[in-house]
Design a protein around this motif. Structure first.
Motif, mmCIF file in Angstrom:
data_model
loop_
_atom_site.group_PDB
_atom_site.id
_atom_site.type_symbol
_atom_site.label_atom_id
_atom_site.label_comp_id
_atom_site.label_asym_id
_atom_site.label_seq_id
_atom_site.Cartn_x
_atom_site.Cartn_y
_atom_site.Cartn_z
ATOM 1 N N LEU A 129 -19.382 16.465 5.646
ATOM 2 C CA LEU A 129 -18.647 16.392 7.016
ATOM 3 C C LEU A 129 -19.391 16.940 8.085
ATOM 4 N N ASP B 172 -11.462 12.989 15.099
ATOM 5 C CA ASP B 172 -11.748 12.884 13.810
ATOM 6 C C ASP B 172 -11.668 14.678 13.563
ATOM 7 N N ALA C 152 -9.839 16.260 10.290
ATOM 8 C CA ALA C 152 -10.378 17.038 8.953
ATOM 9 C C ALA C 152 -9.912 18.195 8.909
ATOM 10 N N ARG D 136 -21.160 9.527 1.627
ATOM 11 C CA ARG D 136 -21.670 10.601 2.384
ATOM 12 C C ARG D 136 -21.670 12.035 1.782
ATOM 13 N N LEU E 280 -18.712 15.819 11.884
ATOM 14 C CA LEU E 280 -17.468 16.083 12.385
ATOM 15 C C LEU E 280 -17.384 17.325 12.891
ATOM 16 N N LEU F 133 -12.948 11.141 4.583
ATOM 17 C CA LEU F 133 -13.454 10.118 5.771
ATOM 18 C C LEU F 133 -12.669 8.959 5.546
ATOM 19 N N LYS G 15 -14.876 14.631 -0.229
ATOM 20 C CA LYS G 15 -15.074 14.567 1.223
ATOM 21 C C LYS G 15 -15.170 13.037 1.853
ATOM 22 N N ASP G 16 -15.470 12.325 0.834
ATOM 23 C CA ASP G 16 -15.378 10.760 1.310
ATOM 24 C C ASP G 16 -14.116 10.309 1.361
ATOM 25 N N ASN H 9 -10.738 6.980 8.540
ATOM 26 C CA ASN H 9 -10.860 5.717 9.054
ATOM 27 C C ASN H 9 -9.602 4.904 9.168
#
Length: 259
Positions: free
Chosen positions: A231, A109, A113, A228, A234, A91, A87-88, A95
């Motif tokens: 999600l 965002d 995802a 993190r 988001l 993310l 998941k990171d 970015n």
């Protein structure tokens, strides 16, 4: 005698390990171009053959899937594989896409995802011979000779111990003073400060990729470096959708779903 790959799916911590190793090999590093010199990026189309004639060992970054078609596969000696909470990874790639695009129109965002989940990774990376996130990780974890696998979170928890494992795996002399210097010169804060300095002076190399940060959008290549594992910010159902798609990979890497 050959190539040692610093391998990962994009945005899994490859740049951090390159800084750590470059500092250990030739530090202290004060310009990103020095990292590129010590550990060139294969993804920029670098021809490693001249370096193989000049150096006993060539260290190089790759995001490609590992297989017999991988560039310079026959000259490969070892691989260090960095993995990160999936998941990171999503993310961090999100970015990067904000940084790379430089515009907001037609992009969000949540939409990114859902794209990542639907395709098993970013479609551009899949089309670029990097495969899905699961396929990329599996290809390197199952490569021969057996690689050294490092989790991003373990590097974050004890950077000195992680770098010690790398130094021993590579058969380098373990120098405590160089190790301490490398760790102190490769913190997130040090790398972010270097990126800001090089973007401001417009004298940076290709390591910190992406467009210049925009007013009101504090987006950098070295963005947060945080863990993190969720999600939920988001979209309310994205953790469930992600866990269903990437559950087997997360379990194989030791990450619990629904963080």
């Amino acid at each position: 005698m050959g190539i040692v790959w610093i391998a990962s799916y994009p945005k899994s911590g490859n740049t951090w390990l390159r800084f750590l190793l470059a500092n250990y090999l030739a530090g202290p590093i004060d310009r990103s171009a020095q990292v590129e010199e010590q550990i060139p990026d294969l993804m920029h189309g670098t021809n490693l053959l001249p370096l193989l004639d000049q150096r006993p060992v060539v260290y190089s970054k790759t995001h490609y899937l590992w297989n017999a078609r991988h560039p310079f596969a026959r000259r490969t000696d070892k691989a260090i594989v960095i993995v990160r909470h999936p998941k990171d990874v999503l993310l961090s790639n999100l970015n990067y896409r904000w940084l790379d695009r430089g515009i907001d129109r037609g992009f969000s965002d949540e939409a990114y995802a859902r794209h990542f989940i639907a395709h098993g990774g970013e479609k551009a990376w899949i089309d670029g011979d990097m495969g899905t996130l699961e396929d990329n990780v599996a290809s390197w974890m199952n490569s021969k000779p057996e690689p050294l696998a490092l989790r991003y979170e373990d590097i974050l928890a004890d950077t000195a111990q992680a770098l010690t494992r790398v130094v021993k795996f590579l058969g380098l002399v373990l120098d405590p003073e160089r190790l301490a210097m490398s760790v102190s010169r490769s913190t997130f804060e040090q790398m972010r400060a270097m990126e800001v300095r090089e973007r401001t002076s417009k004298q940076g190399g290709s390591l910190f990729a992406g467009a210049p940060p925009r007013p009101g959008k504090a987006r950098f290549f070295m963005n947060e470096g945080k863990v993190r594992g969720s999600l939920r910010h988001l979209g309310p159902d994205l953790d469930d959708a992600f866990d269903q798609k990437f559950g087997p990979l997360m379990k194989a890497l030791g990450y619990a779903p629904q963080a």
